[in-house]
Write an enzyme that holds these catalytic residues in place. Structure first.
Site, mmCIF file in Angstrom:
data_model
loop_
_atom_site.group_PDB
_atom_site.id
_atom_site.type_symbol
_atom_site.label_atom_id
_atom_site.label_comp_id
_atom_site.label_asym_id
_atom_site.label_seq_id
_atom_site.Cartn_x
_atom_site.Cartn_y
_atom_site.Cartn_z
ATOM 1 N N LEU A 135 42.502 -61.382 50.264
ATOM 2 C CA LEU A 135 41.675 -62.174 51.164
ATOM 3 C C LEU A 135 41.372 -63.508 50.497
ATOM 4 N N LYS A 137 42.759 -65.250 47.859
ATOM 5 C CA LYS A 137 43.886 -65.285 46.926
ATOM 6 C C LYS A 137 43.655 -66.253 45.774
ATOM 7 N N ASN A 182 51.187 -57.856 57.540
ATOM 8 C CA ASN A 182 51.372 -59.142 56.860
ATOM 9 C C ASN A 182 52.606 -59.131 55.990
ATOM 10 N N PHE A 186 53.080 -63.310 48.994
ATOM 11 C CA PHE A 186 52.348 -63.814 47.828
ATOM 12 C C PHE A 186 52.394 -65.319 47.708
ATOM 13 N N ASN A 226 43.602 -59.965 40.413
ATOM 14 C CA ASN A 226 44.875 -59.302 40.679
ATOM 15 C C ASN A 226 46.026 -60.244 40.327
ATOM 16 N N ASN A 256 50.369 -54.962 39.922
ATOM 17 C CA ASN A 256 50.912 -54.206 41.048
ATOM 18 C C ASN A 256 52.169 -53.452 40.628
ATOM 19 N N SER A 258 53.722 -51.564 42.994
ATOM 20 C CA SER A 258 53.846 -50.993 44.316
ATOM 21 C C SER A 258 55.102 -50.161 44.466
ATOM 22 N N SER A 259 56.186 -50.677 43.952
ATOM 23 C CA SER A 259 57.357 -49.816 43.940
ATOM 24 C C SER A 259 57.863 -49.738 42.517
ATOM 25 N N ASN A 261 60.705 -48.989 39.750
ATOM 26 C CA ASN A 261 62.047 -49.540 39.914
ATOM 27 C C ASN A 261 63.058 -48.642 40.605
ATOM 28 N N THR A 262 62.743 -47.371 40.663
ATOM 29 C CA THR A 262 63.681 -46.488 41.350
ATOM 30 C C THR A 262 63.164 -46.069 42.689
ATOM 31 N N LYS A 299 48.065 -50.985 40.781
ATOM 32 C CA LYS A 299 47.904 -50.741 42.216
ATOM 33 C C LYS A 299 49.223 -50.218 42.760
ATOM 34 N N ASN A 328 48.078 -50.048 48.333
ATOM 35 C CA ASN A 328 48.542 -51.255 49.005
ATOM 36 C C ASN A 328 48.813 -50.930 50.488
ATOM 37 N N THR A 329 49.394 -51.883 51.194
ATOM 38 C CA THR A 329 49.787 -51.670 52.599
ATOM 39 C C THR A 329 50.981 -50.724 52.681
ATOM 40 N N TYR A 405 39.726 -54.295 53.241
ATOM 41 C CA TYR A 405 40.105 -55.657 53.573
ATOM 42 C C TYR A 405 40.187 -55.829 55.096
ATOM 43 N N THR A 406 41.120 -55.107 55.734
ATOM 44 C CA THR A 406 41.380 -55.347 57.155
ATOM 45 C C THR A 406 40.131 -55.179 58.021
HETATM 46 C C1 LIG Z 1 46.745 -60.349 54.772
HETATM 47 C C2 LIG Z 1 46.789 -59.433 53.597
HETATM 48 C C3 LIG Z 1 47.133 -59.940 52.355
HETATM 49 C C4 LIG Z 1 47.178 -59.098 51.246
HETATM 50 N N1 LIG Z 1 47.502 -59.622 50.034
HETATM 51 C C5 LIG Z 1 47.490 -58.831 48.938
HETATM 52 C C6 LIG Z 1 47.759 -59.359 47.656
HETATM 53 O O1 LIG Z 1 47.968 -60.558 47.490
HETATM 54 N N2 LIG Z 1 47.761 -58.515 46.603
HETATM 55 C C7 LIG Z 1 47.485 -57.190 46.736
HETATM 56 O O2 LIG Z 1 47.487 -56.470 45.741
HETATM 57 N N3 LIG Z 1 47.202 -56.659 47.937
HETATM 58 C C8 LIG Z 1 47.204 -57.433 49.029
HETATM 59 N N4 LIG Z 1 46.912 -56.894 50.257
HETATM 60 C C9 LIG Z 1 46.651 -55.448 50.376
HETATM 61 C C10 LIG Z 1 45.151 -55.145 50.392
HETATM 62 O O3 LIG Z 1 44.564 -55.490 49.160
HETATM 63 C C11 LIG Z 1 44.900 -53.639 50.647
HETATM 64 O O4 LIG Z 1 45.492 -52.904 49.606
HETATM 65 C C12 LIG Z 1 45.466 -53.175 51.972
HETATM 66 O O5 LIG Z 1 45.281 -54.151 52.973
HETATM 67 C C13 LIG Z 1 44.858 -51.862 52.434
HETATM 68 O O6 LIG Z 1 43.479 -51.962 52.682
HETATM 69 P P1 LIG Z 1 42.858 -52.189 54.162
HETATM 70 O O7 LIG Z 1 43.487 -51.177 55.075
HETATM 71 O O8 LIG Z 1 41.389 -51.989 54.002
HETATM 72 O O9 LIG Z 1 43.202 -53.566 54.556
HETATM 73 C C14 LIG Z 1 46.880 -57.714 51.385
HETATM 74 C C15 LIG Z 1 46.509 -57.222 52.641
HETATM 75 C C16 LIG Z 1 46.459 -58.051 53.742
HETATM 76 C C17 LIG Z 1 46.069 -57.487 55.079
HETATM 77 C C1 LIG Z 2 47.907 -68.584 51.251
HETATM 78 O O1 LIG Z 2 47.623 -68.312 52.610
HETATM 79 C C2 LIG Z 2 46.262 -68.176 52.964
HETATM 80 C C3 LIG Z 2 46.196 -67.962 54.451
HETATM 81 O O2 LIG Z 2 46.796 -69.034 55.113
HETATM 82 C C4 LIG Z 2 45.461 -69.434 52.595
HETATM 83 O O3 LIG Z 2 44.096 -69.197 52.800
HETATM 84 C C5 LIG Z 2 45.712 -69.795 51.153
HETATM 85 O O4 LIG Z 2 45.103 -71.028 50.884
HETATM 86 C C6 LIG Z 2 47.219 -69.896 50.896
HETATM 87 N N1 LIG Z 2 47.425 -70.249 49.527
HETATM 88 C C7 LIG Z 2 48.386 -71.075 49.159
HETATM 89 C C8 LIG Z 2 48.435 -71.432 47.748
HETATM 90 O O5 LIG Z 2 49.193 -71.516 49.962
HETATM 91 C C1 LIG Z 3 52.422 -54.347 48.763
HETATM 92 O O1 LIG Z 3 53.234 -53.991 49.848
HETATM 93 C C2 LIG Z 3 54.046 -55.037 50.333
HETATM 94 C C3 LIG Z 3 54.768 -54.539 51.571
HETATM 95 O O2 LIG Z 3 54.667 -53.175 51.733
HETATM 96 C C4 LIG Z 3 54.993 -55.480 49.221
HETATM 97 O O3 LIG Z 3 55.787 -56.565 49.661
HETATM 98 C C5 LIG Z 3 54.187 -55.921 48.009
HETATM 99 O O4 LIG Z 3 55.030 -56.242 46.941
HETATM 100 C C6 LIG Z 3 53.244 -54.819 47.592
HETATM 101 N N1 LIG Z 3 52.430 -55.228 46.467
HETATM 102 C C7 LIG Z 3 51.308 -55.914 46.510
HETATM 103 C C8 LIG Z 3 50.640 -56.254 45.260
HETATM 104 O O5 LIG Z 3 50.782 -56.265 47.536
HETATM 105 C C1 LIG Z 4 54.836 -55.929 43.354
HETATM 106 O O1 LIG Z 4 55.741 -55.039 42.750
HETATM 107 C C2 LIG Z 4 57.029 -55.003 43.335
HETATM 108 C C3 LIG Z 4 57.891 -54.080 42.521
HETATM 109 O O2 LIG Z 4 57.151 -53.217 41.732
HETATM 110 C C4 LIG Z 4 57.658 -56.378 43.366
HETATM 111 O O3 LIG Z 4 58.860 -56.329 44.091
HETATM 112 C C5 LIG Z 4 56.706 -57.364 44.028
HETATM 113 O O4 LIG Z 4 57.244 -58.662 43.955
HETATM 114 C C6 LIG Z 4 55.388 -57.333 43.323
HETATM 115 N N1 LIG Z 4 54.477 -58.277 43.917
HETATM 116 C C7 LIG Z 4 53.748 -59.110 43.181
HETATM 117 C C8 LIG Z 4 52.875 -60.062 43.864
HETATM 118 O O5 LIG Z 4 53.771 -59.092 41.972
#
Ligand SMILES: Cc1cc2nc3c(=O)[nH]c(=O)nc-3n(C[C@H](O)[C@H](O)[C@H](O)COP(=O)(O)O)c2cc1C
Ligand SMILES: *[C@@H]1O[C@H](CO)[C@@H](O)[C@H](O)[C@H]1NC(C)=O
Ligand SMILES: *[C@@H]1O[C@H](CO)[C@@H](O)[C@H](O)[C@H]1NC(C)=O
Ligand SMILES: *[C@@H]1O[C@H](CO)[C@@H](O)[C@H](O)[C@H]1NC(C)=O
Ligand SMILES: *[C@@H]1O[C@H](CO)[C@@H](O)[C@H](O)[C@H]1NC(C)=O
Ligand SMILES: CC(=O)N[C@H]1CO[C@H](CO)[C@@H](O)[C@@H]1O
Length: 443
Positions: A135, A137, A182, A186, A226, A256, A258-259, A261-262, A299, A328-329, A405-406
């Protein structure tokens, strides 16, 4: 105590003030610009701006009370009706950045007998309700977010160099499902811009709070940072530089995984690769400006299989990580359960969050609990939480605290206070405290 103890005791004695004073006096030598380099990228269209002003005027006094229905039923719906999802996000950040959002007036009070208090990371959090990453960032709205009642705020993800993220549109509302999709990819203004925001904040707050409780500068609250990696960046290098550069400003650091490597089945090679990444990162931390070593959390995604989650749990234990955020999502689409009839929305690529995510994140939390019960890893529940009942379920499944968040994006700044009050009522009915119910499901 559900804490991580060990590593956290380092440097707590006389260090804090020395560290902070040295920081203040060395400021100019660090070669980082002190001016806020974030340009306000928000340019409100005349319509959204006018509606914002009308909202403020009509709201009058009630605007000041975080829990007044005004926000949930009037301001937020107006914003939704007149902006795209991303414009709405920007508008929210804009209001918060300039402290135009209301505060939870009884933040210090309505926690009778400390029903919601919880000890974590060597700290007594006043309530278990946190904001998830993504939210704020760039760390622009920290004060307003704490003011709305969160006891934990996580900024980021922050990548080493600035990067624009994916092309727009990349954020979609599914209002009938209380969900969003979304694929921001990043977008980040990068380490140095965010550091300059954090540094300004520190220099503004430290003189009047020479003995702050934490980097949140609030009693019983914590600030999480983060760390992300650049799209083309190297995983280890990017996380290491994040830890090195941002440790000074963090109470907690998050990376993070999130995934792993395998995709697919558990394999020892990828587990040892992850262990190596995590140990490296854990070893690169330094004490923050208050003299405390920030704990490191990982995460994870809710889409991992049980063997993958088990493998992450093993790596986290071996690398002496402090906790895990689940989750995460999701990239899954529970099509049969979604109310949205708009198939094009459902088919948008990206991570789904909000209400439909809850069964997935809760299940992943239960799985991780199973593999971490024997350790002192702290589990943090996240995904589809929107009320006190949801929070309680995650607590009972093993979460020491929760994030959302949402739901906050839909319901507005009154939500943390509402969740808090609902939790107090639910716990009172059971005659228990939050601490009592953590992990209750497996007792
Ligand atoms: C618009 C949006 C942007 C997000 N950006 C990030 C992010 O930059 N890094 C991260 O770790 N999680 C990110 N998330 C994931 C949230 O931190 C959270 O893990 C996820 O939305 C699940 O929680 P919620 O259902 O309460 O939204 C994002 C989620 C949303 C909806
Ligand atoms: C990333 O996107 C969000 C939503 O538009 C915005 O608030 C934020 O300023 C953006 N950051 C950068 C560096 O573009
Ligand atoms: C979260 O999930 C999204 C899509 O599922 C993915 O692209 C992203 O790398 C994951 N990690 C973080 C930190 O949001
Ligand atoms: C989160 O992790 C996955 C793989 O673990 C990677 O693909 C993704 O780019 C990462 N996201 C961020 C913001 O580091
Ligand atoms: C959405 O995806 C499903 C399955 O992938 C496909 O059958 C359907 O045609 C898609 N709908 C639209 C509108 O793209
Ligand atoms: C260090 C690094 O890999 N930086 C990259 C960050 O992301 C931008 C945009 O994707 C790249 O241009 C940089 O090279």
């Amino acid at each position: 105590m559900l804490s991580l103890g060990k590593s956290l005791k380092t440097g707590m004695g006389s260090y804090p003030l020395v560290g902070a004073k040295r920081f203040l006096s060395n400021n100019s030598k660090l070669g980082l610009k002190l001016k806020p380099t974030l340009k306000s990228s928000f340019i409100p269209s005349p319509i959204t701006f006018a509606i914002g002003l009308v909202g403020l005027a009509v709201g009058g006094y009630y605007y000041l009370d975080a829990r007044s229905a005004l926000h949930e039923y009037i301001v937020c719906p107006i914003i939704r009706a007149t902006t795209s999802a991303e414009q709405g996000h920007k508008l929210g950040i804009f209001f918060m950045k300039y402290n135009l959002t209301p505060r939870l007036l009884d933040d210090d009070i309505n926690n009778p007998d400390d029903i919601l208090g919880v000890d974590v990371f060597g700290t007594h959090l006043r309530n278990p309700i946190g904001l998830a990453a993504g939210l704020d960032k760039d760390g622009e709205a920290i004060e307003a977010l704490f003011n709305s009642g969160f006891s934990y705020v996580e900024i980021g993800s922050i990548t080493p160099l600035p990067q624009p993220g994916n092309p727009q549109p990349r954020f979609f509302r599914l209002p009938r499902d209380d969900a969003v999709i979304n694929r921001y990819g990043f977008n980040s203004s990068g380490h140095f811009n965010v550091i300059s925001n954090l540094k300004l904040r520190f220099n503004k707050l430290f003189p009047s709070h020479p003995n702050p409780y934490s980097m949140a500068f609030r009693q019983g609250k914590l600030l999480g940072i983060n760390l992300g990696k650049n799209k083309t960046g190297d995983e280890i290098e990017d996380y290491v530089s994040g830890v090195e550069r941002l440790s000074p400003y963090a109470d907690v650091l998050i990376i993070n995984v999130s995934s792993p490597n395998t995709p697919g089945l558990r394999d020892l090679q990828s587990e040892s690769k992850l262990t190596n990444l995590l140990s490296t990162v854990v070893g690169k931390r330094s004490i923050n400006l208050l003299g405390k070593l920030p704990p490191i959390l990982v995460k994870v995604a809710p889409d991992l299989t049980e063997p993958e989650l088990e493998s992450i749990a093993n790596s986290a234990k071996q690398a002496k990580v402090d906790g895990i955020i689940i989750s995460n999502t999701t990239i899954q689409r529970p099509v049969d359960k979604l109310l949205t009839t708009d198939k094009e929305l459902i088919n948008q690529t990206g991570g789904l969050s909000g209400k439909p995510l809850k069964p997935y994140s809760l299940k992943a939390l239960r799985t991780l609990r199973k593999y971490t019960k024997d350790s002192n890893l702290v589990l943090i529940g996240c995904g589809g939480i929107s009320n006190g009942q949801d929070a309680l379920e995650f607590g009972k499944a093993g979460a020491t605290f929760i994030q959302l968040y949402t739901a906050f994006a839909y319901k507005g700044p009154g939500l943390p206070g509402k969740v808090r009050d609902e939790l107090v009522d639910l716990l009172k009915k059971e005659g228990k405290t939050w601490k009592d119910i953590i992990g209750e499901d497996d007792k």
